[in-house]
Design an enzyme around this catalytic site. Structure first.
Site, PDB file in Angstrom:
ATOM      1  N   LYS A  59     -14.278   8.889  -4.778  1.00  0.00           N
ATOM      2  CA  LYS A  59     -15.589   9.216  -4.186  1.00  0.00           C
ATOM      3  C   LYS A  59     -16.046  10.601  -4.647  1.00  0.00           C
ATOM      4  CE  LYS A  59     -13.920   6.894  -0.015  1.00  0.00           C
ATOM      5  NZ  LYS A  59     -13.278   7.182   1.292  1.00  0.00           N
ATOM      6  N   HIS A  95       0.794  -1.227   0.000  1.00  0.00           N
ATOM      7  CA  HIS A  95       0.000   0.000   0.000  1.00  0.00           C
ATOM      8  C   HIS A  95       0.818   1.264   0.000  1.00  0.00           C
ATOM      9  CE1 HIS A  95      -4.213  -1.195   0.577  1.00  0.00           C
ATOM     10  NE2 HIS A  95      -3.682  -2.303   1.051  1.00  0.00           N
ATOM     11  N   LYS A 105      -8.722  13.682   4.596  1.00  0.00           N
ATOM     12  CA  LYS A 105      -7.866  12.496   4.567  1.00  0.00           C
ATOM     13  C   LYS A 105      -6.990  12.559   5.808  1.00  0.00           C
ATOM     14  CE  LYS A 105      -6.485  13.914   0.433  1.00  0.00           C
ATOM     15  NZ  LYS A 105      -6.488  12.707  -0.391  1.00  0.00           N
ATOM     16  N   ARG A 106      -6.298  11.474   6.126  1.00  0.00           N
ATOM     17  CA  ARG A 106      -5.372  11.538   7.250  1.00  0.00           C
ATOM     18  C   ARG A 106      -4.405  12.712   7.063  1.00  0.00           C
ATOM     19  NH1 ARG A 106      -5.085   7.412  11.193  1.00  0.00           N
ATOM     20  NH2 ARG A 106      -3.405   8.729  11.936  1.00  0.00           N
ATOM     21  N   LYS A 133       0.746  14.233   2.068  1.00  0.00           N
ATOM     22  CA  LYS A 133      -0.537  14.636   1.481  1.00  0.00           C
ATOM     23  C   LYS A 133      -0.625  16.161   1.317  1.00  0.00           C
ATOM     24  CE  LYS A 133      -3.117  10.600   3.268  1.00  0.00           C
ATOM     25  NZ  LYS A 133      -3.908  10.047   2.136  1.00  0.00           N
ATOM     26  N   THR A 169      -8.424   6.813  -2.502  1.00  0.00           N
ATOM     27  CA  THR A 169      -9.778   6.395  -2.884  1.00  0.00           C
ATOM     28  C   THR A 169     -10.743   7.556  -2.680  1.00  0.00           C
ATOM     29  OG1 THR A 169     -10.056   5.464  -0.674  1.00  0.00           O
ATOM     30  CG2 THR A 169      -9.531   3.924  -2.466  1.00  0.00           C
TER      31      THR A 169
HETATM   32  C1  LIG Z   1     -12.009   7.271   1.684  1.00  0.00           C
HETATM   33  C2  LIG Z   1     -11.589   7.557   3.057  1.00  0.00           C
HETATM   34  C3  LIG Z   1     -10.232   7.723   3.342  1.00  0.00           C
HETATM   35  C4  LIG Z   1      -9.161   7.686   2.284  1.00  0.00           C
HETATM   36  O1  LIG Z   1      -9.024   8.980   1.747  1.00  0.00           O
HETATM   37  P1  LIG Z   1      -7.766   9.359   0.819  1.00  0.00           P
HETATM   38  O2  LIG Z   1      -8.111  10.728   0.342  1.00  0.00           O
HETATM   39  O3  LIG Z   1      -7.770   8.373  -0.296  1.00  0.00           O
HETATM   40  O4  LIG Z   1      -6.557   9.313   1.661  1.00  0.00           O
HETATM   41  C5  LIG Z   1      -9.861   7.992   4.641  1.00  0.00           C
HETATM   42  N1  LIG Z   1     -10.782   8.090   5.626  1.00  0.00           N
HETATM   43  C6  LIG Z   1     -12.099   7.948   5.375  1.00  0.00           C
HETATM   44  C7  LIG Z   1     -13.062   8.087   6.493  1.00  0.00           C
HETATM   45  C8  LIG Z   1     -12.546   7.675   4.089  1.00  0.00           C
HETATM   46  O5  LIG Z   1     -13.851   7.519   3.860  1.00  0.00           O
END
Ligand SMILES: *Cc1c(COP(=O)(O)O)cnc(C)c1O
Length: 757
Positions: free
Chosen positions: A606, A315, A495-496, A501, A602
């Site tokens: 979305k 990952h 995101k985290r 990032k 991901t």
């Molecule tokens: C989709 C999702 C992530 C991943 O987000 P990235 O932008 O791809 O890092 C992290 N936390 C939650 C709650 C999510 O739904």
């Protein structure tokens, strides 16, 4: 009477009309659990076991009702009784079994595995307090235990199922909880199997904190996800957790294979084990231990069986995330496994004499989990095309040289049940009206291409986005007492928190924009920039970035020259539920990682599906989004991944070169300007300032100028509604590829080879 009415009467002796939302939630929980339990388990001869330290499953009521095909019926039934399904959804606690993208991916995968009718269970741990609940007081992140376990949950204890897990100093006996996993309109089910320990107890947690006695393993083993590993006891606890997880998994897998008539020589005909990153890697030596000690296999044959059964997903290329455990720690916790790892190391040294880079144990006496997984598994996959290419060419090139046939790509995906049908039902209904409802089964949205320039469709999209912004306002007001201008552009980075990032780069943009507005450059339309995300408790700089963002938010809020045009919101306790409210309301999706560092992402998928446009670097799956929608329908900027990989290899990035450019210096220096220092915590702000100026390991400054230019263009383009909405339709029409059903179908064809029903 409907089953639900009967249940309500049975449980509370009341009609549905007079139940509280919480009571009604309990009724629906029981209803769904009964419906699920009445469905037979998928039961093909060969079964997939998806091993993961995390399953960030989110609330389950709505998606389960959708998968049962009951959602609309139940919604109408409640409405007849003056009740709202939305209020009932609010009463559910979100399970806290994961922390970010990796755990969310595992959850989408379980949904897709069941929806494709594949026999496959998730296996993990039942963390009582999850990661942590994030508070935001005094503009700083605080951490509290996340008490997600209600008296009544989706978990069902599997009575009579318990395995012995032998550690050096004691042996533990597990318990097992299951959560049923339904497929979309399927008559069968799978399960998420979560192992736990009866002796775990919250009485060792320090009041009001997430600190606990790390040495008391019998009480702490499944208390928290990823306990702080900044000290040795934290490290040892992770080894305890990982081994507890995989020993239970391996025993379960062997049990179930034996029940189905396996003689274990043929284990690979009965089971395939996908390990989600390196955290479950100990399953390999554990399988070997069980086969050699309990079933009298030779070491060689046990190794051969593992090599046919285990597949590994990588990952990340961040070096600090590739786990290496000191052999002395493994020895202290699980000496039998340490001995097997030494044997595996010997084997590798015989097979590849002189190749120091692929050994299992390195010259500092540390075991490399990824190396074990790659030598002793049969498949190695990355999670987006670019990521897999980087693995092959650089990061894992030594392994690609010796096992080219093991490498393959599986671009990540998202479950359309959760990320459109459940979170954005009005947009989903618009798709139905335009192209029929078959997309709900095959995720083919390309029929929307013919509406790219349809004014009627544009108008519908505008209305849906407006309504979703209003709904987000209600959510934020409720969550933290904040509202925003619903006529503003909603620009979102959730995101985290991690330096790669580059939330800090968006913070620098906010500084830029603040000064531009102060100088009279007024935006055509108000802008709302929303952040959400947790920072690891030991990751100080990430917490400093949160602090900077919140301090900038205060500065803007307090300045009447700027506040009508710009607002910055930090969402408290970002989780799946928050994402489900934020993403349908977003106009702009910030995907601005330093190229080469985001394996896939991901969140980007979305947003695309929900009608936001991507502002991003050519990183991770952004590359594949760009490929599909074309460069005219995405906003990309920044250095290429090749260029960045090269800069790291040659130590060619010198932050001073960028800091010394006056335009950049002005932004960075503003972090420690007088008014900001007065508002914020000088220690945090100075540390962050010095870090960016002197180190900037993830190169926020390298792309900042191009980022600012591109952002200005995005805001300008937003005003041409026709052209913007055409881009939105194009993005949605191309989002089908990013369905996790497609991802899982690819895993199954290339790696698992299971029947689909
Ligand atoms: C989709 C999702 C992530 C991943 O987000 P990235 O932008 O791809 O890092 C992290 N936390 C939650 C709650 C999510 O739904």
């Amino acid at each position: 009477m409907h089953k639900i009415e009967i249940l309500a009467d049975h449980m509370y002796h009341k009609p549905i009309d007079s139940l509280t939302s919480r009571e009604l939630y309990e009724v629906l929980l029981h209803y769904v659990k009964e419906e699920a339990a009445s469905r037979p388990l998928n039961s093909s001869k060969k079964k997939l076991y998806y091993l993961s330290a995390e399953f960030l499953i989110g609330k389950l009521l709505s998606t389960n009702l959708i998968n049962l095909g009951d959602y609309d019926e139940v919604k109408d039934l409640l409405a007849e009784h003056g009740q709202s399904l939305n209020d009932v959804e609010d009463a559910e606690q979100e399970p806290s079994l994961g922390n970010g993208g990796l755990g969310r991916l595992a959850a989408c995968f379980l949904d897709s595995i069941a929806s494709l009718g594949i026999t496959g269970d998730g296996v993990g741990l039942n963390y009582h307090f999850g990661l942590f609940r994030q508070t935001l007081d005094h503009n700083e992140q605080g951490t509290l235990p996340d008490e997600w376990l209600d008296a009544d949950t989706w978990l069902e204890k599997e009575e009579g199922k318990s395995y012995e897990v032998p550690f050096a100093k004691f042996t533990l006996h597990s318990t097992l909880y299951n959560i049923d996993v339904l497929g979309f309109e399927k008559e069968t089910r799978n399960r998420l199997r979560l192992f736990d320990l009866d002796s775990v107890s919250s009485d060792i947690i320090e009041e009001g904190s997430i600190q606990f006695d790390k040495t008391n393993v019998e009480k702490n083993l499944t208390l928290f996800l990823y306990p702080d590993d900044s000290d040795r006891n934290g490290n040892l606890l992770r080894i305890y957790q990982q081994y507890f997880m995989v020993s239970n998994a391996a025993q379960l897998i062997i049990d179930e294979a034996l029940e189905k008539g396996s003689n274990l020589h043929d284990l690979a005909d009965f089971a395939t084990i996908q390990i989600n990153d390196t955290h479950p890697t100990f399953v390999i030596p554990e399988l070997i231990r069980l086969l050699t000690t309990r079933y009298d296999f030779s070491f060689e044959e046990a190794v051969a069986i593992a090599r046919k059964t285990v597949a590994f997903t990588n990952h990340t290329i961040l070096a600090e995330a590739l786990e290496k455990w000191p052999m002395s720690d493994i020895e202290e916790v699980i000496p039998d496994i340490a001995a097997i790892i030494r044997q595996l190391d010997q084997l590798v040294r015989q097979e590849f004499p002189g190749n120091q880079k692929v050994t299992v144990i390195d010259d500092q006496n540390r075991a490399h989990m990824a190396h074990i997984a790659m030598h002793f598994g049969y498949s190695i996959n990355g999670v987006a095309k670019l990521h897999t290419q980087i693995l092959k060419e650089t990061e894992l090139n030594d392994f690609y040289q010796i096992y080219p046939e093991k490498f393959n790509n599986k671009t990540n995906g998202i479950s359309f049940r959760r990320w459109i049908m459940s979170c954005n039902p009005s947009l989903a209904r618009l798709f139905d009206q335009l192209i029929g409802s078959s997309w709900r089964h095959d995720e083919d949205l390309t029929g929307l291409e013919k509406y790219i320039y349809s004014e009627n469709v544009h108008q519908n999209l505008e209305h849906i986005k407006e309504a979703n912004k209003e709904a987000l306002n209600v959510f934020l007001d409720h969550n933290q007492g904040v509202t925003f201008n619903p006529n503003s552009i909603v620009d979102v980075q959730i995101k985290r928190f991690h330096e790669y990032k580059r939330q800090q780069m968006l913070a620098l943009y906010i500084i830029y924009k603040y000064h531009a507005i102060k100088n009279g450059d007024i935006p055509k339309r108000p802008i709302t920039i929303i952040f959400g995300g947790k920072a690891a408790p030991a990751y100080i700089i990430a917490q400093d970035i949160i602090h900077l963002i919140m301090t900038l938010s205060d500065r803007i809020k307090n300045d009447p020259d700027v506040s009508p045009y710009l607002q910055v919101i930090m969402v408290k306790n970002y989780n799946v539920t928050a994402a489900e409210h934020l993403i349908p309301a977003a106009d702009i999706s910030e995907q601005i990682s330093l190229a080469s560092k985001e394996a896939s992402g991901t969140g980007n998928m979305k947003f695309m599906l929900n009608g936001a446009l991507t502002l991003g670097t050519m990183d991770g799956a952004n590359v594949e989004i760009a490929e599909r929608v074309g460069q005219d329908n995405i906003y990309t900027f920044g250095r290429s991944s090749e260029g960045i990989v090269n800069l790291y290899a040659t130590h060619g990035y010198h932050p001073q070169d960028y800091y010394n450019r006056p335009a950049i210096k002005a932004l960075v220096d503003d972090i420690v300007s007088e008014d900001i220092l007065k508002l914020g915590n000088p220690e945090r702000l100075n540390r962050l300032y010095n870090d960016i100026k002197g180190k900037d390991w993830f190169m926020a400054m390298i792309d900042i100028e191009e980022f600012i230019q591109t952002k200005e263009k995005v805001y300008q383009d937003y005003e041409d509604r026709k052209s913007w909405l055409a881009k939105v339709v194009k993005n949605i029409a191309q989002a089908g590829y990013f369905s996790s059903d497609r991802t899982i179908s690819d895993y199954n064809q290339d790696i698992w080879h299971l029947e689909e029903h």
